[in-house]
Scaffold this active site. Structure first.
Site, PDB file in Angstrom:
ATOM      1  N   GLU A 268      34.003  15.415 -14.434  1.00 51.91           N
ATOM      2  CA  GLU A 268      32.855  16.320 -14.531  1.00 51.91           C
ATOM      3  C   GLU A 268      31.773  15.727 -15.423  1.00 51.91           C
ATOM      4  OE1 GLU A 268      33.769  20.419 -15.375  1.00 51.91           O
ATOM      5  OE2 GLU A 268      31.686  20.919 -15.779  1.00 51.91           O
TER       6      GLU A 268
ATOM      7  N   GLU B  67      42.509  20.645 -18.457  1.00 52.91           N
ATOM      8  CA  GLU B  67      41.510  19.772 -19.050  1.00 52.91           C
ATOM      9  C   GLU B  67      42.157  18.895 -20.119  1.00 52.91           C
ATOM     10  OE1 GLU B  67      38.177  22.074 -20.448  1.00 52.91           O
ATOM     11  OE2 GLU B  67      37.910  23.071 -18.510  1.00 52.91           O
TER      12      GLU B  67
HETATM   13  N1  LIG Z   1      28.038  28.158 -12.619  1.00 55.42           N
HETATM   14  C1  LIG Z   1      28.765  27.206 -13.210  1.00 55.42           C
HETATM   15  N2  LIG Z   1      28.751  25.965 -12.686  1.00 55.42           N
HETATM   16  C2  LIG Z   1      29.455  24.971 -13.264  1.00 55.42           C
HETATM   17  O1  LIG Z   1      29.406  23.835 -12.748  1.00 55.42           O
HETATM   18  C3  LIG Z   1      30.228  25.275 -14.418  1.00 55.42           C
HETATM   19  C4  LIG Z   1      30.239  26.581 -14.912  1.00 55.42           C
HETATM   20  N3  LIG Z   1      29.490  27.537 -14.302  1.00 55.42           N
HETATM   21  N4  LIG Z   1      30.988  26.944 -16.001  1.00 55.42           N
HETATM   22  C5  LIG Z   1      31.946  26.009 -16.500  1.00 55.42           C
HETATM   23  C6  LIG Z   1      31.424  24.656 -16.445  1.00 55.42           C
HETATM   24  C7  LIG Z   1      30.238  24.440 -17.357  1.00 55.42           C
HETATM   25  N5  LIG Z   1      29.485  23.469 -16.639  1.00 55.42           N
HETATM   26  C8  LIG Z   1      28.201  23.032 -16.945  1.00 55.42           C
HETATM   27  C9  LIG Z   1      27.326  23.836 -17.644  1.00 55.42           C
HETATM   28  C10 LIG Z   1      26.034  23.405 -17.938  1.00 55.42           C
HETATM   29  C11 LIG Z   1      25.616  22.157 -17.528  1.00 55.42           C
HETATM   30  C12 LIG Z   1      24.233  21.670 -17.837  1.00 55.42           C
HETATM   31  O2  LIG Z   1      23.481  22.346 -18.474  1.00 55.42           O
HETATM   32  N6  LIG Z   1      23.887  20.471 -17.351  1.00 55.42           N
HETATM   33  C13 LIG Z   1      22.527  19.885 -17.437  1.00 55.42           C
HETATM   34  C14 LIG Z   1      22.601  18.417 -17.764  1.00 55.42           C
HETATM   35  C15 LIG Z   1      23.114  18.110 -19.149  1.00 55.42           C
HETATM   36  C16 LIG Z   1      22.715  16.715 -19.613  1.00 55.42           C
HETATM   37  O3  LIG Z   1      21.671  16.218 -19.174  1.00 55.42           O
HETATM   38  O4  LIG Z   1      23.463  16.145 -20.417  1.00 55.42           O
HETATM   39  C17 LIG Z   1      21.866  19.961 -16.053  1.00 55.42           C
HETATM   40  O5  LIG Z   1      20.663  20.264 -16.011  1.00 55.42           O
HETATM   41  O6  LIG Z   1      22.557  19.675 -15.063  1.00 55.42           O
HETATM   42  C18 LIG Z   1      26.503  21.346 -16.833  1.00 55.42           C
HETATM   43  C19 LIG Z   1      27.786  21.784 -16.527  1.00 55.42           C
HETATM   44  C20 LIG Z   1      30.148  23.113 -15.411  1.00 55.42           C
HETATM   45  N7  LIG Z   1      30.926  24.291 -15.116  1.00 55.42           N
HETATM   46  C1  LIG Z   2      33.777  22.951 -12.228  1.00 52.08           C
HETATM   47  C2  LIG Z   2      35.227  22.918 -11.882  1.00 52.08           C
HETATM   48  C3  LIG Z   2      35.778  21.528 -11.849  1.00 52.08           C
HETATM   49  C4  LIG Z   2      36.020  23.813 -12.798  1.00 52.08           C
HETATM   50  O1  LIG Z   2      36.796  23.412 -13.616  1.00 52.08           O
HETATM   51  C5  LIG Z   2      35.777  25.257 -12.686  1.00 52.08           C
HETATM   52  O2  LIG Z   2      35.121  25.702 -11.716  1.00 52.08           O
HETATM   53  O3  LIG Z   2      36.246  25.980 -13.557  1.00 52.08           O
HETATM   54 MG   LIG Z   3      37.371  24.923 -15.016  1.00 46.46          MG
END
Ligand SMILES: Nc1nc(=O)c2c([nH]1)NC[C@@H]1CN(c3ccc(C(=O)N[C@@H](CCC(=O)O)C(=O)O)cc3)CN21
Ligand SMILES: CC(C)C(=O)C(=O)O
Ligand SMILES: [Mg+2]
Length: 285
Positions: free
Chosen positions: A186, A119
């Site tokens: 991302e 990252e």
């Molecule tokens: N299960 C899982 N999926 C993932 O994609 C993921 C992980 N864990 N862990 C590491 C990171 C953390 N990630 C995340 C965690 C939370 C949101 C989230 O809450 N997104 C909101 C939108 C946020 C906004 O509007 O700014 C959503 O509802 O999608 C997004 C990516 C992506 N990665």
């Molecule tokens: C969401 C992806 C890109 C990642 O970094 C992960 O799975 O850890």
């Molecule tokens: Mg990762």
């Protein structure tokens, strides 16, 4: 099944030029990696998201190099043609370049992956360059970088303002210049991700970054809803509901054992009478 050629970084760059989307899914163990390969994905990412979806942490920060090696090995054992990339965990590539290289070397050697992902943007360019010199393909990761969640202040969409978009583009170009073979975007707005994709010669792999990236990646457990009823994120599409299937299969198992329906006769072994007799020293003697 049709025989596939092993995926490599040259083919991935060529796919971008030909406009063929790259398909990436995360996986953390042997059976899921086997199934992902059978499904025809181009690459598997052993993500540090395993901290969240497999180990039960609430962020990726507690994941260790040992964790990554352990899971990467299991995935690497499962595949024959699929390209395997593993995440470098939090704070294992930010000290000296020497320390970073020694950690990266362990993940490649012991984890059996074909590339590592890190990252960050321009600030990690020296490490990326050192890896490439050492023969290690590097995948970059920009936009929402979960290892910096405490600095970002949440899992928020990136690249919304023109200034943020410019910074992301400059970082993407720095990674390309340092020799990265691809970059994950991302939680980046569609417009910013499309602009970066257009400006780079290396493939962009999107997650929550719109439909104009060169490829897509999703977390295995998100795509298949392999969890205990979490609310799906906006950028995820649920392609199966494995969580419901597991829960219903296991509750049927519990019911059948309680009712003495399992094991049935067809699941049961019998010995010869003499064997049992001598074992228990019964009447026959
Ligand atoms: N299960 C899982 N999926 C993932 O994609 C993921 C992980 N864990 N862990 C590491 C990171 C953390 N990630 C995340 C965690 C939370 C949101 C989230 O809450 N997104 C909101 C939108 C946020 C906004 O509007 O700014 C959503 O509802 O999608 C997004 C990516 C992506 N990665
Ligand atoms: C969401 C992806 C890109 C990642 O970094 C992960 O799975 O850890
Ligand atoms: Mg990762």
């Amino acid at each position: 099944m049709e025989k596939r050629k092993p995926m490599n970084i040259l083919r991935m760059k060529k796919m971008k030029q030909e406009g063929i989307p790259l398909t990436v899914i995360t996986a953390y163990d042997y059976p899921s990696a086997k199934l992902a390969e059978e499904a025809g994905v181009d690459a598997i990412l052993v993500g540090d998201s395993l901290g969240n979806v497999v180990l039960g942490y609430d962020s990726t920060l507690p994941v260790t190099l040992e964790d990554m090696i352990y899971h990467s090995r299991a995935v690497a054992r499962a595949v024959t043609t699929t390209f395997v990339v593993a995440d470098m965990p939090f704070m294992t590539y930010h000290g000296s370049v020497d320390t970073a290289l020694s950690n990266i070397g362990r993940l490649m050697r012991e984890g059996g992956c074909k590339a590592v992902k890190m990252e960050g943007g321009a600030e990690i360019a020296p490490v990326v360059e050192a890896c490439v010199k050492a023969g290690v393909p590097v995948m970059g990761h920009l936009g929402l970088t979960p290892q910096s969640v405490n600095q970002i202040g949440g899992y928020l969409v990136q690249g919304k303002t023109p200034e943020q978009a410019e910074k992301l583009l400059a970082d993407a170009k720095a990674l390309e210049k340092a020799g990265a073979f691809a970059v994950v975007l991302e939680l980046v707005t569609d417009e910013t991700a499309a602009k970066i994709t257009e400006e780079l010669s290396i493939p962009t792999i999107g997650i929550g970054a719109g439909n104009r990236c060169d490829g897509q990646v999703l977390v295995f457990h998100d795509a298949l809803q392999y969890s205990s009823g979490e609310r799906p994120k906006k950028f995820v599409k649920t392609y199966a509901n494995v969580g419901d299937q597991i829960r219903s299969g296991l509750s049927q198992y519990v019911e059948e054992v309680k009712a003495r329906q399992f094991p049935a006769e067809e699941n049961t072994f019998h010995g010869e009478r003499e064997t049992v007799g001598s074992l228990y020293g019964s009447s026959k003697e």
